[in-house]
Design a protein around this motif. Structure first.
Motif, PDB file in Angstrom:
ATOM      1  N   THR A 407       0.851  -1.196   0.000  1.00 35.51           N
ATOM      2  CA  THR A 407       0.000   0.000   0.000  1.00 35.51           C
ATOM      3  C   THR A 407       0.889   1.250   0.000  1.00 35.51           C
ATOM      4  OG1 THR A 407      -0.016   0.199   2.382  1.00 35.51           O
ATOM      5  CG2 THR A 407      -1.711  -1.228   1.425  1.00 35.51           C
ATOM      6  N   SER A 408       0.267   2.397   0.243  1.00 36.43           N
ATOM      7  CA  SER A 408       1.045   3.640   0.289  1.00 36.43           C
ATOM      8  C   SER A 408       1.955   3.679   1.512  1.00 36.43           C
ATOM      9  CB  SER A 408       0.101   4.844   0.287  1.00 36.43           C
ATOM     10  OG  SER A 408      -0.886   4.684   1.291  1.00 36.43           O
ATOM     11  N   ASN A 409       1.745   2.783   2.488  1.00 34.99           N
ATOM     12  CA  ASN A 409       2.652   2.665   3.636  1.00 34.99           C
ATOM     13  C   ASN A 409       3.543   1.441   3.394  1.00 34.99           C
ATOM     14  OD1 ASN A 409       3.751   1.744   6.115  1.00 34.99           O
ATOM     15  ND2 ASN A 409       2.187   2.857   7.268  1.00 34.99           N
ATOM     16  N   GLN A 410       4.853   1.629   3.408  1.00 38.82           N
ATOM     17  CA  GLN A 410       5.805   0.576   3.019  1.00 38.82           C
ATOM     18  C   GLN A 410       5.719  -0.698   3.853  1.00 38.82           C
ATOM     19  OE1 GLN A 410       7.936   0.753   0.143  1.00 38.82           O
ATOM     20  NE2 GLN A 410       6.223   2.172  -0.074  1.00 38.82           N
ATOM     21  N   LYS A 411       5.171  -0.607   5.091  1.00 36.75           N
ATOM     22  CA  LYS A 411       5.112  -1.862   5.850  1.00 36.75           C
ATOM     23  C   LYS A 411       3.703  -2.469   5.872  1.00 36.75           C
ATOM     24  CE  LYS A 411       5.061  -1.468  10.826  1.00 36.75           C
ATOM     25  NZ  LYS A 411       5.846  -1.434  12.054  1.00 36.75           N
ATOM     26  N   ILE A 412       2.794  -1.871   5.131  1.00 36.78           N
ATOM     27  CA  ILE A 412       1.419  -2.416   5.102  1.00 36.78           C
ATOM     28  C   ILE A 412       1.068  -2.913   3.703  1.00 36.78           C
ATOM     29  CG2 ILE A 412      -1.010  -1.959   5.617  1.00 36.78           C
ATOM     30  CD1 ILE A 412      -0.174   0.247   7.498  1.00 36.78           C
ATOM     31  N   PHE A 413       0.576  -4.155   3.647  1.00 39.40           N
ATOM     32  CA  PHE A 413       0.156  -4.768   2.392  1.00 39.40           C
ATOM     33  C   PHE A 413      -1.370  -4.961   2.462  1.00 39.40           C
ATOM     34  CE2 PHE A 413       4.322  -6.187   0.653  1.00 39.40           C
ATOM     35  CZ  PHE A 413       5.111  -5.821   1.726  1.00 39.40           C
ATOM     36  N   ALA A 414      -2.007  -5.178   1.329  1.00 42.98           N
ATOM     37  CA  ALA A 414      -3.466  -5.393   1.356  1.00 42.98           C
ATOM     38  C   ALA A 414      -3.850  -6.432   0.315  1.00 42.98           C
ATOM     39  CB  ALA A 414      -4.194  -4.083   1.088  1.00 42.98           C
ATOM     40  N   CYS A 415      -4.878  -7.227   0.631  1.00 48.08           N
ATOM     41  CA  CYS A 415      -5.321  -8.264  -0.309  1.00 48.08           C
ATOM     42  C   CYS A 415      -6.790  -8.608  -0.054  1.00 48.08           C
ATOM     43  CB  CYS A 415      -4.453  -9.515  -0.161  1.00 48.08           C
ATOM     44  SG  CYS A 415      -4.333 -10.166   1.509  1.00 48.08           S
ATOM     45  N   GLY A 416      -7.396  -9.274  -1.044  1.00 52.70           N
ATOM     46  CA  GLY A 416      -8.799  -9.704  -0.915  1.00 52.70           C
ATOM     47  C   GLY A 416      -9.764  -8.597  -1.291  1.00 52.70           C
ATOM     48  N   ASP A 417     -10.971  -8.681  -0.758  1.00 55.35           N
ATOM     49  CA  ASP A 417     -12.030  -7.741  -1.141  1.00 55.35           C
ATOM     50  C   ASP A 417     -11.694  -6.287  -0.808  1.00 55.35           C
ATOM     51  OD1 ASP A 417     -13.547  -9.722  -2.193  1.00 55.35           O
ATOM     52  OD2 ASP A 417     -15.182  -9.604  -0.735  1.00 55.35           O
ATOM     53  N   VAL A 418     -10.758  -6.078   0.121  1.00 53.21           N
ATOM     54  CA  VAL A 418     -10.408  -4.707   0.499  1.00 53.21           C
ATOM     55  C   VAL A 418      -9.753  -3.964  -0.680  1.00 53.21           C
ATOM     56  CG1 VAL A 418      -8.076  -5.006   1.494  1.00 53.21           C
ATOM     57  CG2 VAL A 418      -9.675  -3.498   2.610  1.00 53.21           C
ATOM     58  N   ILE A 419      -9.218  -4.731  -1.651  1.00 54.58           N
ATOM     59  CA  ILE A 419      -8.641  -4.082  -2.842  1.00 54.58           C
ATOM     60  C   ILE A 419      -9.506  -4.344  -4.072  1.00 54.58           C
ATOM     61  CG2 ILE A 419      -6.267  -4.133  -1.994  1.00 54.58           C
ATOM     62  CD1 ILE A 419      -5.790  -6.486  -4.023  1.00 54.58           C
ATOM     63  N   PHE A 420     -10.651  -5.008  -3.866  1.00 59.24           N
ATOM     64  CA  PHE A 420     -11.497  -5.350  -5.015  1.00 59.24           C
ATOM     65  C   PHE A 420     -12.198  -4.109  -5.573  1.00 59.24           C
ATOM     66  CE2 PHE A 420     -15.991  -6.151  -6.149  1.00 59.24           C
ATOM     67  CZ  PHE A 420     -15.758  -6.678  -7.404  1.00 59.24           C
ATOM     68  N   GLY A 421     -12.295  -4.072  -6.893  1.00 54.98           N
ATOM     69  CA  GLY A 421     -12.975  -2.957  -7.547  1.00 54.98           C
ATOM     70  C   GLY A 421     -11.969  -2.125  -8.288  1.00 54.98           C
ATOM     71  N   LYS A 422     -12.474  -1.226  -9.122  1.00 56.14           N
ATOM     72  CA  LYS A 422     -11.615  -0.315  -9.885  1.00 56.14           C
ATOM     73  C   LYS A 422     -10.472  -1.077 -10.553  1.00 56.14           C
ATOM     74  CE  LYS A 422     -13.678   2.948  -7.190  1.00 56.14           C
ATOM     75  NZ  LYS A 422     -14.271   4.146  -7.092  1.00 56.14           N
ATOM     76  N   GLY A 423     -10.829  -2.159 -11.255  1.00 56.31           N
ATOM     77  CA  GLY A 423      -9.844  -2.878 -12.066  1.00 56.31           C
ATOM     78  C   GLY A 423      -9.066  -3.979 -11.370  1.00 56.31           C
ATOM     79  N   GLN A 424      -9.370  -4.256 -10.076  1.00 58.15           N
ATOM     80  CA  GLN A 424      -8.594  -5.280  -9.354  1.00 58.15           C
ATOM     81  C   GLN A 424      -9.294  -6.638  -9.351  1.00 58.15           C
ATOM     82  OE1 GLN A 424      -5.643  -5.089  -8.183  1.00 58.15           O
ATOM     83  NE2 GLN A 424      -5.248  -2.915  -8.137  1.00 58.15           N
TER      84      GLN A 424
END
Ligand SMILES: Cc1cc2nc3c(=O)[nH]c(=O)nc-3n(C[C@H](O)[C@H](O)[C@H](O)COP(=O)(O)OP(=O)(O)OC[C@H]3O[C@@H](n4cnc5c(N)ncnc54)[C@H](O)[C@@H]3O)c2cc1C
Ligand code: SF4
Length: 455
Positions: A407-424
């Motif tokens: 994500t925009s924070n170097q130590k935080i990653f994101a996956c699953g429905d939280v990134i779903f939408g807008k082309g993901q």
């Protein structure tokens, strides 16, 4: 009289048992022997988690069920659930070479056969890797979070999952109807992860029971896998009446509370035409509703539910009213739903998402009598949580680097429905599982890179 009432409840309860009983030993053997075990099998490419399908099917044919289950679960930590809920005709089975001659191999059913064997026989398929002393916090114990946790535990990380609900499993445990996916299957997958010493802190909502700041300060890496939230408001009059439900909560109740006769012989209207709408509508039928209608402002062409779900809903007797939008919900003097006023729609030019835009047909209002209105128009986002972590997002869709899931924070990653939408990609259990794995490997690779720079 009381006796009859009890029997009716028992009948309604039995409607929530799994519909499909799975393959018999003989059927599984015969089906596994139909597989051509293609070299460079297209089904593997079509499975988002890349399960070695010919290999697990071969193991079924030779009686090595533990090996088969291990092949499946190694690639997909929620492979038992996926065997039941994947849209296989669009994924693995859709790519089977036998489509052009006879019929595709029943990959989902064979996957279920092997994983059901592992569940029935209490198998522990994996052991944790040697500890590397690096800690990872995962927010959300759904398919994405569990998958990331499982991979990280195998790689030796110290993993803590923070889960808001009483049990982990996410929508597999609480959202997908039990007659397609019983909770026991999801709970087994959770237990497989827990046995790798992953600490699952349930009943712990990040942002309420523990702050985002505390987590950020105390862990080396963080994975946001909190999925999506409840159904958004329709923004029409009458939404607060008794008898108006949020579809996610409605289905969850059928998985967690005693089945009652509240819907027996009642009429229900479901608004929306995605996975959630289908699940809410078929649940209503199984709760004994006499008539269930799905209202959708577009047509069957544009709905997001899978074909198999649409067919299933029709078989269950759900009616579809296309090009119909709700205008207001009408109540009786006691404040309970008695009807819904709708308008007819027509389709205009395609919008930026390629789907035709619906517009209202003037003076086309009409009433549908109903006792319940179930809102199933998608899911809203965990905006507050995302903002507490200070992450960049686009309308609640967390922004990530598509290669590393950072994500925009170097130590935080994101996956699953939280990134779903807008082309993901698509909101599916199997894609969430795949992304969870990818995040785990991205974290691992980032450390390997850091090590090689310091060396
Ligand atoms: C009704 C319904 C039917 C569906 N049917 C299918 C289907 O047939 N096939 C298919 O492939 N997909 C289906 N889906 C989609 C699929 O369920 C999702 O894409 C998948 O579950 C996403 O996984 P996830 O881990 O990202 O999110 P989730 O499964 O939503 O898990 C997120 C977890 O995070 C937790 N959480 C949220 N906020 C916090 C917080 N602040 N602190 C701690 N924990 C938190 C939640 O409690 C939850 O356990 C369906 C979805 C719905 C709603
Ligand atoms: S996980 Fe889903 S897509 Fe992959 S092989 Fe299994 S049923 Fe098919």
């Amino acid at each position: 009289m009381k006796e009859v009432f009890q029997t009716e409840i028992e009948r309604l309860k039995s409607n929530f048992e799994e519909v499909d009983t799975g393959l018999s030993n003989q059927e599984a053997l015969e089906e596994s022997n139909r597989c051509l075990y293609c070299y460079d099998a297209p089904c593997i490419q079509a499975c988002p988690t890349g399960i070695d399908i010919p290999s697990f099917i071969k193991k079924i044919s030779t009686g090595n069920l533990k090996g088969s289950a291990k092949t499946i679960m190694a690639a997909n930590p929620v492979g038992a659930s996926c065997a039941r809920v994947c849209p296989t005709e669009e994924l693995c089975e859709g790519a089977c070479v036998l489509n052009s001659s006879t019929k595709p191999i029943m990959i989902g059913n064979l996957q279920r056969y092997a994983t059901d064997w592992a569940i029935r026989n209490g198998q522990e398929l994996f052991s944790k890797g040697p500890q590397n002393g690096i800690s990872v916090a995962i927010i959300g114990g759904g398919p994405a979070g569990l998958s990331a946790a499982r991979e990280l535990a195998l790689l030796g990380y110290t993993v803590t999952i923070f889960e808001a609900e009483e049990k982990a499993g996410g929508l597999n445990s609480y959202g997908i109807v039990s007659f397609r996916l019983p909770q026991a299957i999801s709970f087994w997958e959770v237990s497989q992860v827990e046995k790798l010493d992953v600490d699952i802190k349930t009943n712990t909502r990040v942002g309420k029971d523990i702050s985002a700041r505390e987590i950020t300060e105390n862990f080396d890496f963080i994975i946001l896998a909190a999925g999506m939230a409840n159904v958004p408001s329709l923004g029409i009059e009458g939404e607060n009446l008794e008898g108006v439900y949020d579809a996610i909560e409605f289905v969850k109740n059928t998985k967690t509370s005693e089945i009652t006769d509240a819907f027996l012989n009642k009429k229900a209207v479901v608004i929306g035409a995605g996975n959630t709408a289908i699940d809410a509508a078929t649940c209503s039928v199984r709760l004994g509703a006499q008539n269930v209608k799905i209202l959708y402002r577009r047509t069957a062409e544009e709905m997001t539910a899978y074909d198999f779900e649409y067919e299933f809903a029709k078989q269950e007797g759900v009616e579809f009213r296309w090009l119909t939008a709700p205008k207001r919900i009408v109540g009786n003097p006691e404040g309970k739903v008695k009807a819904i006023e709708c308008v007819k729609m027509k389709l205009g030019e395609p919008g930026p998402d390629g789907r035709c835009r619906p517009t209202v047909v003037e003076n086309s209002e009409f009433l549908i009598e109903t006792d319940a209105v179930i809102k199933a128009i998608g899911q809203s986002r965990h905006l507050s949580l995302i903002e507490q972590f200070g992450l960049q997002h686009d309308g609640g869709v967390v922004k990530i680097d598509p290669l590393t899931y950072k994500t925009s924070n170097q130590k935080i990653f994101a996956c699953g429905d939280v990134i779903f939408g807008k082309g993901q990609g698509e909101a599916m259990v199997v894609s969430a599982a795949n992304q969870g794995k990818k995040v785990a490997h991205a974290i691992h690779q980032s450390l390997a890179k850091a090590d090689s720079v310091t060396a």
